[in-house]
Design an enzyme around this catalytic site. Structure first.
Site, short mmCIF file in Angstrom:
data_model
loop_
_atom_site.label_atom_id
_atom_site.label_comp_id
_atom_site.label_asym_id
_atom_site.label_seq_id
_atom_site.Cartn_x
_atom_site.Cartn_y
_atom_site.Cartn_z
N SER A 159 0.83 -1.14 -0.12
CA SER A 159 -0.09 0.06 0.02
C SER A 159 0.87 1.15 -0.05
CB SER A 159 -0.84 0.05 1.31
OG SER A 159 -1.60 1.32 1.58
N TYR A 201 -1.84 -0.84 10.60
CA TYR A 201 -1.69 -0.92 8.87
C TYR A 201 -0.44 -0.66 7.99
CZ TYR A 201 -3.63 -1.33 4.06
OH TYR A 201 -3.92 -1.51 2.83
#
Ligand code: NAD
Length: 263
Positions: free
Chosen positions: A141, A155
């Site tokens: 990401s 995350y």
């Protein structure tokens, strides 16, 4: 880009990016292994693969559980006798304050799925990939490269860890003919916020915010990430390993923080 008779495992392929990757590889004649926890969604993807001409091997498994991750590799090798490509895509979002009572529970859950499972599957698949001179594509990401959320430490850390693990694995496995690369998407239209428990209203607000935050004013379609994954997994990328590829509509340019030139 023909993947004729190549065996490709795609984790988290019951929706979003993973589903799009599974469909693209199926269209390129690969033998695709789809993996997820949601049997109904996996059935839908199976039907779509069949429309494209071949039935995938379906493995219902939670990648964060060691024995289930092992079953993914064992069942694939039992069925097809080899592995050519591993796409570590399964991932979860979610955030919490570092001050929250349950901060460590959230952190452990995200790390177990987004980082540890990819490391373990790489460990299990490596000897098979060495046999085929195969490769790995890890779906990370933009959150690995920039702190984009005030309560997203779990995350972001999982994805930063995944990027660096991929470089470590790429270096070690290069001498054995196995490549390892990473894709770092920005906002992609998928079930990620729904799966993280967002209401439809909250989800719509997030997509709207994300769209405005990208210089190109758009949200990526899962198929765009799938095209990049296909390229990296193909022989066209024979000289690429240990690299990270951002596809984010310019999100990391940070233009949304820049004052308009009206002074
Ligand atoms: P999604 O929620 O639609 O898909 C994630 C998939 O992973 C689902 O099929 C889900 O069931 C599966 N999954 C989650 N935990 C699992 C587990 N423990 N075992 C097996 N399967 C599991 O979301 P997506 O956007 O398609 O996410 C795919 C990947 O892309 C993730 O790694 C995510 O972090 C990454 N990503 C997404 C975005 C985005 O904006 N959508 C941006 C950057 C990175």
């Amino acid at each position: 880009m023909s993947f004729n008779s190549k065996v490709v495992i795609v984790t988290g392929s019951s929706s979003g990016i993973g589903a799009a990757i599974a469909l693209k590889f199926t269209a390129e004649n690969a033998k695709v292994v789809i993996v997820g926890r949601n049997e109904k969604k996996l059935k839908d993807i199976t039907a779509k693969c069949e429309q494209l001409g071949s039935k995938p091997l379906v493995i219902v498994a939670d990648v964060s559980k060691g024995h289930e991750a092992k079953r993914i590799i064992d069942d694939t090798v039992k069925k097809f006798g080899k592995i050519d490509v591993l796409i570590n895509n399964a991932g979860i979002g979610g955030g919490t304050s570092i001050l929250h009572d349950k901060a460590m529970d959230v952190f452990d859950r995200i790390i177990a799925t987004n980082l540890r499972a990819s490391v373990y599957l790489t460990h299990l698949a490596a000897k098979h990939l060495i046999e085929t001179k195969g490769n790995i594509v890890n779906i990370s990401s933009v959150a690995s490269k920039s702190v984009i959320s005030d309560e997203g430490f779990g995350y972001a850390t999982s994805k930063a860890g995944l990027d660096h693990f991929s470089r470590c694995a790429a270096l070690e496995l290069a001498s054995k003919g196995v490549r390892v690369n990473v894709i770092n998407p920005g906002p992609v239209k998928s079930d990620i916020y729904e799966n993280a428990g967002a209401t439809p209203e909250r989800e719509a607000a997030i997509w709207d915010h994300m769209k405005k935050a990208t210089p190109l004013h758009r949200i990526t379609e899962p198929g765009e990430i799938a095209d990049l994954a296909l390229f990296l997994a193909s022989d066209k990328a024979v000289g690429i390993t240990g690299s990270t590829f951002v596809s984010d509509n310019g999100y990391l340019l940070g233009g949304y923080n820049i004052l308009k030139k009206n002074y």
